[in-house]
Design a protein around this motif. Structure first.
Motif, mmCIF file in Angstrom:
data_model
loop_
_atom_site.group_PDB
_atom_site.id
_atom_site.type_symbol
_atom_site.label_atom_id
_atom_site.label_comp_id
_atom_site.label_asym_id
_atom_site.label_seq_id
_atom_site.Cartn_x
_atom_site.Cartn_y
_atom_site.Cartn_z
ATOM 1 N N MET A 1 0.862 -1.169 0.000
ATOM 2 C CA MET A 1 0.000 0.000 0.000
ATOM 3 C C MET A 1 0.907 1.230 0.000
ATOM 4 O O MET A 1 1.826 1.321 0.808
ATOM 5 C CB MET A 1 -0.891 -0.027 1.249
ATOM 6 C CG MET A 1 -1.889 1.089 1.291
ATOM 7 S SD MET A 1 -2.989 1.174 2.741
ATOM 8 C CE MET A 1 -3.513 -0.462 3.056
ATOM 9 N N ASP A 2 0.645 2.175 -0.909
ATOM 10 C CA ASP A 2 1.459 3.384 -0.962
ATOM 11 C C ASP A 2 1.052 4.373 0.129
ATOM 12 O O ASP A 2 0.054 4.179 0.813
ATOM 13 C CB ASP A 2 1.421 4.017 -2.356
ATOM 14 C CG ASP A 2 0.055 4.605 -2.715
ATOM 15 O OD1 ASP A 2 -0.811 4.735 -1.829
ATOM 16 O OD2 ASP A 2 -0.141 4.944 -3.892
ATOM 17 N N ALA A 3 1.832 5.433 0.282
ATOM 18 C CA ALA A 3 1.618 6.399 1.369
ATOM 19 C C ALA A 3 0.249 7.069 1.280
ATOM 20 O O ALA A 3 -0.417 7.275 2.305
ATOM 21 C CB ALA A 3 2.725 7.446 1.364
ATOM 22 N N SER A 4 -0.185 7.385 0.088
ATOM 23 C CA SER A 4 -1.487 8.038 -0.089
ATOM 24 C C SER A 4 -2.632 7.119 0.329
ATOM 25 O O SER A 4 -3.568 7.539 1.010
ATOM 26 C CB SER A 4 -1.656 8.471 -1.549
ATOM 27 O OG SER A 4 -2.931 9.047 -1.747
ATOM 28 N N VAL A 62 -13.320 -4.960 12.369
ATOM 29 C CA VAL A 62 -12.098 -5.751 12.231
ATOM 30 C C VAL A 62 -12.300 -6.919 11.263
ATOM 31 O O VAL A 62 -11.441 -7.185 10.415
ATOM 32 C CB VAL A 62 -11.610 -6.252 13.613
ATOM 33 C CG1 VAL A 62 -10.525 -7.304 13.468
ATOM 34 C CG2 VAL A 62 -11.115 -5.083 14.453
ATOM 35 N N LEU A 63 -13.425 -7.595 11.358
ATOM 36 C CA LEU A 63 -13.676 -8.717 10.446
ATOM 37 C C LEU A 63 -13.758 -8.260 8.996
ATOM 38 O O LEU A 63 -13.382 -8.999 8.082
ATOM 39 C CB LEU A 63 -14.939 -9.470 10.855
ATOM 40 C CG LEU A 63 -14.844 -10.267 12.156
ATOM 41 C CD1 LEU A 63 -16.188 -10.919 12.482
ATOM 42 C CD2 LEU A 63 -13.730 -11.294 12.110
ATOM 43 N N TYR A 64 -14.231 -7.057 8.780
ATOM 44 C CA TYR A 64 -14.293 -6.506 7.424
ATOM 45 C C TYR A 64 -12.888 -6.184 6.903
ATOM 46 O O TYR A 64 -12.583 -6.426 5.738
ATOM 47 C CB TYR A 64 -15.161 -5.250 7.408
ATOM 48 C CG TYR A 64 -15.247 -4.611 6.055
ATOM 49 C CD1 TYR A 64 -16.082 -5.128 5.067
ATOM 50 C CD2 TYR A 64 -14.484 -3.491 5.748
ATOM 51 C CE1 TYR A 64 -16.151 -4.549 3.811
ATOM 52 C CE2 TYR A 64 -14.547 -2.898 4.501
ATOM 53 C CZ TYR A 64 -15.374 -3.434 3.542
ATOM 54 O OH TYR A 64 -15.438 -2.853 2.295
ATOM 55 N N VAL A 65 -12.048 -5.638 7.785
ATOM 56 C CA VAL A 65 -10.718 -5.186 7.361
ATOM 57 C C VAL A 65 -9.693 -6.315 7.375
ATOM 58 O O VAL A 65 -8.987 -6.535 6.388
ATOM 59 C CB VAL A 65 -10.227 -4.019 8.256
ATOM 60 C CG1 VAL A 65 -8.808 -3.596 7.880
ATOM 61 C CG2 VAL A 65 -11.177 -2.835 8.163
ATOM 62 N N GLU A 66 -9.580 -6.995 8.507
ATOM 63 C CA GLU A 66 -8.561 -8.039 8.669
ATOM 64 C C GLU A 66 -9.013 -9.036 9.729
ATOM 65 O O GLU A 66 -8.741 -8.855 10.916
ATOM 66 C CB GLU A 66 -7.220 -7.418 9.066
ATOM 67 C CG GLU A 66 -6.089 -8.418 9.218
ATOM 68 C CD GLU A 66 -5.888 -9.278 7.983
ATOM 69 O OE1 GLU A 66 -5.975 -10.521 8.127
ATOM 70 O OE2 GLU A 66 -5.681 -8.739 6.881
ATOM 71 N N GLU A 125 -3.106 -1.091 14.354
ATOM 72 C CA GLU A 125 -2.975 -2.520 14.029
ATOM 73 C C GLU A 125 -3.624 -2.849 12.691
ATOM 74 O O GLU A 125 -3.089 -3.618 11.899
ATOM 75 C CB GLU A 125 -3.569 -3.386 15.138
ATOM 76 C CG GLU A 125 -2.763 -3.412 16.415
ATOM 77 C CD GLU A 125 -1.473 -4.204 16.311
ATOM 78 O OE1 GLU A 125 -1.260 -4.930 15.310
ATOM 79 O OE2 GLU A 125 -0.657 -4.102 17.243
ATOM 80 N N LEU A 126 -4.797 -2.274 12.441
ATOM 81 C CA LEU A 126 -5.498 -2.543 11.185
ATOM 82 C C LEU A 126 -4.739 -1.997 9.989
ATOM 83 O O LEU A 126 -4.607 -2.679 8.962
ATOM 84 C CB LEU A 126 -6.916 -1.964 11.240
ATOM 85 C CG LEU A 126 -7.880 -2.652 12.196
ATOM 86 C CD1 LEU A 126 -9.193 -1.873 12.294
ATOM 87 C CD2 LEU A 126 -8.140 -4.094 11.763
ATOM 88 N N VAL A 127 -4.268 -0.763 10.092
ATOM 89 C CA VAL A 127 -3.518 -0.168 8.981
ATOM 90 C C VAL A 127 -2.219 -0.922 8.741
ATOM 91 O O VAL A 127 -1.854 -1.231 7.601
ATOM 92 C CB VAL A 127 -3.267 1.341 9.239
ATOM 93 C CG1 VAL A 127 -2.295 1.924 8.224
ATOM 94 C CG2 VAL A 127 -4.577 2.110 9.227
ATOM 95 N N LYS A 128 -1.525 -1.253 9.811
ATOM 96 C CA LYS A 128 -0.269 -2.005 9.708
ATOM 97 C C LYS A 128 -0.503 -3.352 9.005
ATOM 98 O O LYS A 128 0.349 -3.785 8.213
ATOM 99 C CB LYS A 128 0.290 -2.206 11.118
ATOM 100 C CG LYS A 128 1.675 -2.775 11.163
ATOM 101 C CD LYS A 128 2.207 -2.787 12.591
ATOM 102 C CE LYS A 128 1.450 -3.787 13.411
ATOM 103 N NZ LYS A 128 2.081 -4.134 14.697
#
Length: 131
Positions: A1-4, A62-66, A125-128
């Motif tokens: 994933m890029d910075a933007s 959380v289940l939607y994301v990871e 945690e989700l973004v990471k």
């Protein structure tokens, strides 16, 4: 994933968790849940129900994301339980219950700050996990 994309994802999750916190703390908090301020052990069930609402909404996000980060819902439950009991207990911050006093609003602010810092950790945690 890029910075933007990372920045966009972070801002979206910040907004989602703000809405989640509002919904769980206000529209979905019922009169029964307000018994979390009781001084004896009868606070456990109402407070657990309130924290369960928070954890359930976090779990859905959380289940939607990871899905592998499902344990973040448990973290939300536990941190919410500890902070809300500390704030509501007549032995601790709950003794500052006069809404006309600065002490009440300082305690309310501490409570909200802790909840938001916990949400920031969940978001981190989700973004990471998406990087």
């Amino acid at each position: 994933m890029d910075a933007s994309a990372t920045l966009t994802w972070t801002v979206v999750l910040l907004a989602v968790f703000q809405v989640k916190h509002y919904i769980a703390d206000f529209p979905l908090q019922r009169e029964y849940m307000l018994r979390k301020t009781l001084g004896d052990w009868s606070f456990v069930a109402p407070l657990s129900l309130h924290c369960g609402v928070h954890a359930s909404l976090t779990l859905a996000i959380v289940l939607y994301v990871e899905p592998s980060l499902w344990w973040l819902a448990i973290f939300d439950f536990v941190s919410h339980f500890i902070m809300d009991r500390f704030k509501a207990s007549p032995r601790f911050l709950g003794r500052y219950s006069d809404v006309t006093k600065r002490s009440f609003w300082n305690c309310f602010g501490i409570d909200q700050m802790v909840h938001h810092l916990c949400s920031y950790y969940i978001i981190w945690e989700l973004v990471k996990s998406q990087m």
